[in-house]
Design a protein around this motif. Structure first.
Motif, PDB file in Angstrom:
ATOM      1  N   UNK A 167     -11.332   2.263   2.749  1.00  0.00           N
ATOM      2  CA  UNK A 167     -10.252   1.444   2.406  1.00  0.00           C
ATOM      3  C   UNK A 167      -9.322   1.400   3.568  1.00  0.00           C
ATOM      4  N   UNK A 168      -9.051   2.190   4.494  1.00  0.00           N
ATOM      5  CA  UNK A 168      -8.462   1.878   5.574  1.00  0.00           C
ATOM      6  C   UNK A 168      -8.965   0.806   6.769  1.00  0.00           C
ATOM      7  N   UNK A 169     -10.183   1.094   6.716  1.00  0.00           N
ATOM      8  CA  UNK A 169     -10.858   0.159   7.530  1.00  0.00           C
ATOM      9  C   UNK A 169     -10.949  -1.275   7.061  1.00  0.00           C
TER      10      UNK A 169
ATOM     11  N   UNK B 125      -3.849   4.390  11.424  1.00  0.00           N
ATOM     12  CA  UNK B 125      -4.483   3.831  12.812  1.00  0.00           C
ATOM     13  C   UNK B 125      -5.939   3.997  12.886  1.00  0.00           C
ATOM     14  N   UNK B 126      -6.460   2.853  13.295  1.00  0.00           N
ATOM     15  CA  UNK B 126      -8.201   2.828  13.647  1.00  0.00           C
ATOM     16  C   UNK B 126      -8.282   2.616  14.966  1.00  0.00           C
ATOM     17  N   UNK B 127      -8.874   3.425  15.777  1.00  0.00           N
ATOM     18  CA  UNK B 127      -8.923   2.973  17.315  1.00  0.00           C
ATOM     19  C   UNK B 127     -10.493   3.092  17.788  1.00  0.00           C
ATOM     20  N   UNK B 128     -10.881   1.900  18.356  1.00  0.00           N
ATOM     21  CA  UNK B 128     -12.332   2.018  18.841  1.00  0.00           C
ATOM     22  C   UNK B 128     -12.329   2.854  19.892  1.00  0.00           C
TER      23      UNK B 128
ATOM     24  N   UNK C 218     -13.739  11.752  -1.610  1.00  0.00           N
ATOM     25  CA  UNK C 218     -12.449  11.191  -1.538  1.00  0.00           C
ATOM     26  C   UNK C 218     -11.918  10.776  -0.387  1.00  0.00           C
ATOM     27  N   UNK C 219     -12.220  11.701   0.746  1.00  0.00           N
ATOM     28  CA  UNK C 219     -11.764  11.199   2.135  1.00  0.00           C
ATOM     29  C   UNK C 219     -12.475  10.058   2.547  1.00  0.00           C
TER      30      UNK C 219
END
Length: 83
Positions: A20-22, A67-70, A13-14
């Motif tokens: 989905x966020x990406x 948030x997505x951070x490289x 699920x996570x």
């Protein structure tokens, strides 16, 4: 299984929520691994591979903030430990 190892595991699920966020932020590629960041709530490390050239990058994703951070590109000098 120790509690620390269990705490790092990511449920299906996570994983779906992280993917989905990406996708919402326009990321494309292969999701190679997911690891929960201990002591940081809903934060995860995600290794993604480029579909075209095989490059791999480490990202940090937070499901609460969206948030997505490289972090960095993975190579022989930069790897992700599974422990």
């Amino acid at each position: 299984m120790s509690e620390k190892v269990a705490a790092n595991e990511v449920t299906q699920r996570e994983m779906i929520r992280i993917i989905g966020l990406f996708r919402k932020q326009g990321f494309k590629g292969n999701y190679l691994s997911f690891q929960h960041v201990v002591d940081e709530g809903a934060t995860y490390f995600v290794v993604m591979g480029d579909e075209n050239n095989g490059n791999q990058g480490l990202f940090k994703a937070n499901l609460l903030t969206g948030e997505v951070a490289f972090q960095y590109m993975l190579d022989e000098d930069h790897v992700v430990s599974s422990k």
